[in-house]
Scaffold this motif. Sequence first.
Motif: not given
Length: 239
Positions: A88-94
């Motif tokens: 999301y907007r260049g960043f990851i969540g996992d």
Amino acid sequence: MREAGRVVARVHAALQAALRPGISTLELDRLAAETMARYQAHSCFLGYRGYPAHICTSINEELVHGIPQANRLLHEGDILSIDVGVRYRGFIGDSAWTYAVGAISPGAQELMRVTEQSLFQGIAAAQNGKQVVDISRAVQNCVESQGLYVVRQYTGHGVGRQMHEAPQVLNYASEDPDGQTLLRPGLVLAIEPMVQAGTWQTQTLSDEWTVVSKDGSLTAHFEHTVAITNNGPEILTLP
Ligand code: MF3
Ligand code: CO
């Protein structure tokens, strides 16, 4: 990364609400894709080393990387691990979670309880000034003191603009040099214990993705994306 984590939590909430006997894992994949699109996020699994779906859905003895399928239906009594990663907007969540489908056996309940507990013990150890191995040790002690087995072959990881960044975060204490990495504010880790009822060993099925316990015993997987801060660990993928 907080915003990416919030999207991941919303995808999990949508999937959890849809769980019932008879739904296929491919229907869950579609729901995940729709929910990600609603928040202008993208699956960071789709296309990763050729992975063909938006999420991973792993049932019972399947530990991780199960591929959603139209003909794979949930049954009462199953435990289903869902792994969700977005950009999301260049960043990851996992984040991954193991869910019960209807009423499950006492052994399955215990496996889920211990694995979730080991995740939170690992998170509690993620303090400024400690080392990655302190997280690993906390997870391992929690699991092994309760008679279950922590998988060696797959690990947690740093996370940021890429899904897999340094350091790797083992779920057992070892001499791994990454274990000596100092935990400092701004470092973000995916902490993800993978636990099995009968052995720590795994094998990969002929689809070259699905990882199962070698003895066919039940498995569980709980994962959060966690930031080290001056005020302790901050879980970015909480609902
Ligand atoms: N979420 C997994 C991890 O933490 C990755 C899924 S593998 C993929 O490493 F191929 F599906 F992306
Ligand atoms: Co991960």
